[in-house]
Motif scaffolding. Structure first.
Motif, PDB file in Angstrom:
ATOM      1  N   ILE A  57      -2.884  -3.905   7.701  1.00 36.39           N
ATOM      2  CA  ILE A  57      -1.595  -4.451   7.232  1.00 36.39           C
ATOM      3  C   ILE A  57      -1.300  -5.452   8.175  1.00 36.39           C
ATOM      4  CG2 ILE A  57       0.769  -3.970   6.651  1.00 36.39           C
ATOM      5  CD1 ILE A  57      -0.913  -3.195   4.503  1.00 36.39           C
ATOM      6  N   VAL A  78       4.655   0.033   2.870  1.00 37.92           N
ATOM      7  CA  VAL A  78       3.335   0.758   3.183  1.00 37.92           C
ATOM      8  C   VAL A  78       3.587   2.141   3.596  1.00 37.92           C
ATOM      9  CG1 VAL A  78       1.660   0.406   5.118  1.00 37.92           C
ATOM     10  CG2 VAL A  78       2.958  -1.543   4.461  1.00 37.92           C
ATOM     11  N   PHE A  89      -2.364   0.784   8.895  1.00 31.75           N
ATOM     12  CA  PHE A  89      -1.287  -0.237   9.596  1.00 31.75           C
ATOM     13  C   PHE A  89      -2.128  -1.496  10.140  1.00 31.75           C
ATOM     14  CE2 PHE A  89       1.574   3.025   8.195  1.00 31.75           C
ATOM     15  CZ  PHE A  89       2.678   2.410   7.958  1.00 31.75           C
ATOM     16  N   LEU A 133       7.964  -3.526   7.715  1.00 32.77           N
ATOM     17  CA  LEU A 133       7.473  -2.715   6.980  1.00 32.77           C
ATOM     18  C   LEU A 133       8.484  -1.459   6.414  1.00 32.77           C
ATOM     19  CD1 LEU A 133       4.174  -2.414   8.514  1.00 32.77           C
ATOM     20  CD2 LEU A 133       4.943  -4.283   6.904  1.00 32.77           C
ATOM     21  N   PHE A 141      -4.323  -4.814  -2.205  1.00 32.45           N
ATOM     22  CA  PHE A 141      -3.203  -4.800  -1.288  1.00 32.45           C
ATOM     23  C   PHE A 141      -3.113  -5.877  -0.229  1.00 32.45           C
ATOM     24  CE2 PHE A 141      -3.951  -2.996   2.728  1.00 32.45           C
ATOM     25  CZ  PHE A 141      -5.210  -2.534   2.580  1.00 32.45           C
ATOM     26  N   TYR A 153       7.232  -5.432   3.357  1.00 34.10           N
ATOM     27  CA  TYR A 153       6.325  -4.649   2.335  1.00 34.10           C
ATOM     28  C   TYR A 153       6.582  -3.323   2.469  1.00 34.10           C
ATOM     29  CZ  TYR A 153       4.049  -9.383   2.200  1.00 34.10           C
ATOM     30  OH  TYR A 153       4.100 -10.741   1.813  1.00 34.10           O
ATOM     31  N   LEU A 210       0.778  -1.040  -0.102  1.00 34.40           N
ATOM     32  CA  LEU A 210      -0.146  -0.086   0.033  1.00 34.40           C
ATOM     33  C   LEU A 210       0.828   1.198   0.106  1.00 34.40           C
ATOM     34  CD1 LEU A 210      -3.141   0.695   0.241  1.00 34.40           C
ATOM     35  CD2 LEU A 210      -2.865   0.705   2.674  1.00 34.40           C
ATOM     36  N   THR A 211       0.959   1.821  -1.329  1.00 37.94           N
ATOM     37  CA  THR A 211       1.895   2.905  -1.230  1.00 37.94           C
ATOM     38  C   THR A 211       1.440   4.503  -0.682  1.00 37.94           C
ATOM     39  OG1 THR A 211       1.369   3.202  -3.728  1.00 37.94           O
ATOM     40  CG2 THR A 211       3.215   1.714  -2.848  1.00 37.94           C
ATOM     41  N   VAL A 229       8.653   2.214   5.308  1.00 33.60           N
ATOM     42  CA  VAL A 229       7.452   3.170   5.245  1.00 33.60           C
ATOM     43  C   VAL A 229       7.944   4.640   5.099  1.00 33.60           C
ATOM     44  CG1 VAL A 229       5.981   4.258   6.944  1.00 33.60           C
ATOM     45  CG2 VAL A 229       6.631   1.882   7.508  1.00 33.60           C
TER      46      VAL A 229
END
Lengths: 277, 277
Positions: free
Chosen positions: A200, A189, A197, A209, A169, A187, A148-149, A211
């Protein structure tokens, strides 16, 4: 770098900061433009000023590639200047069919062939299994898969939802989890959606993650920690513009250090609060 | 290159063949290894032997990047050797947040900055709008967006389906269609699923499709044409291994030409059948 080595670094440095090296020649101090390789000179000064405050560096490959062969030379020198106790991330968003992903893995992981030996690379998952798994065949190397960008366009496809109300996602995380482990997969995120989050962590409780989006893109470090931290910290929080472009003067490295230190100190508090240090 | 120029090339050459330059040093003839730049020497010979039979060349960037600076030098020379009447595709599968995609666009489109001026680049759509649109800001340049690929892993996410039974690849096409036009966007559609072209054409009747997977990956040219051709042809069919590795001997270029010619002749028949020439 292994997961336990990364966790040890986080505890030792009391930091989970990643410094982004998205070095844009139009944004660096003017006095550096007289240097033979201004991008490398800038990066080296930033690295020297921040290496005790961060645990990772993330050169954004596009910024080097945009200058062709010359840019690739700056990238090569930058990689050589990265401290070996820091986790190195090639932010490249690669991903292709199996035999091609293997070539990309060689490009960023296999120092003997390509000259570069990053610890990890960011990966776009659209092409599925064989676009990701070739990166997992390298010992102690990591695939950092986009989940998830933090950009505006992230909503276009990442929130596409199936009949069971699973968003793309989430589906990506569940599927990619089966191809590797929290020892070789992370990942991406984005920090701009703090509450995301929670979701996630339902799908990836143990994974680290990466970030982006704290600072310039508007994300809050506290939210990220509240909803995203796990028992090993499980976070690498990236900051780029707020650190590397803190000043355009001769004091750029000093100012970068000040900004990195502010983040490190906030992170130290969060690590204490969570009982990790 | 504009769409009308591309269509004119297809009609003039009676071909919609794209030759993939996924040049692997372990697969090229041994006698070339003594050359200063074996990859470039191989590519130049392949280009000279096939340029009147194909309308496009597609270097796979991973194969160059895997050799670091040296590989980037081979890519630079290869790009310079591409005939200007052929459509050039940087098969790079890039895509990142807006400011970074802009850098990738510079890397592959802006010859003055990077040294490379490809006509087009392949793009992974996972990050959405701002990962694609920066490539569309360059005049007469193209974004070739991944839709339905030919690899095994393509099923992992591209067939993910929403409540209305729309699969992700269809949703991607519908959305990306709104960001550009058939004059600057193409889609990648793998040849291994002939009947899938029917569905693709429901969503993108006018667009050109870049079609890998004919030959080594098992796709049939006839199926692709039956289900995928439109009034402007609308297809660039790529072949790599079947052409460039047709022989490992000193006759490699000659054999490559023979294989390219077979495909060109089949394509000529298909163009006649469709009334395009």
């Amino acid at each position: 770098m292994t997961r336990s080595e990364l966790v040890a670094q986080i505890k030792a440095k009391k930091s989970f900061l990643c410094v982004g090296l998205d070095t844009d020649i139009t944004k660096i101090p003017e006095h550096l433009l007289a240097e033979e390789d201004p991008i490398y000179t800038f990066n080296k000064a930033i690295i020297d000023a921040t290496e005790d405050l961060c645990v990772a560096y993330k050169p954004n490959i596009a910024f080097y590639e945009s200058y062709g062969i010359k840019g690739w030379q700056s990238l090569q020198k930058t990689w050589e200047a990265l401290p070996k106790d820091c986790f190195s991330i090639a932010d490249a968003k690669r991903g292709d069919i199996g035999n091609t992903s293997k070539m990309y893995a060689t490009a960023f992981f296999d120092e003997k062939v390509s000259g570069l030996g990053f610890d990890s690379i960011t990966i776009a998952p659209y092409m599925g299994n064989d676009s990701v798994t070739p990166f997992l065949e390298f010992e102690n190397k990591w695939a950092i898969v986009l989940a998830l960008t933090s950009n505006q366009g992230s909503k276009d496809f990442q929130n596409f939802e199936n009949k069971e109300n699973t968003q793309l996602f989430e589906y990506v995380i569940d599927k990619v989890n089966t191809w590797g482990s929290p020892e070789n997969i992370m990942y991406v995120v984005g920090a701009t959606r703090g509450e995301a989050f929670l979701k996630i962590r339902e799908h990836a409780p143990e994974h680290f993650l990466l970030v982006p989006g704290v600072g310039a893109q508007g994300g809050s470090l506290q939210d990220v920690c509240q909803y995203g931290m796990n028992k090993d910290c499980g976070l690498l929080v990236n900051s780029t513009r707020g650190i590397i472009y803190a000043s355009k003067g001769k004091d750029f490295a000093e100012k970068a250090r000040e900004e990195a230190q502010k983040l490190q100190q906030e992170m130290e508090q969060e690590l204490i609060k969570a009982g990790i240090i």
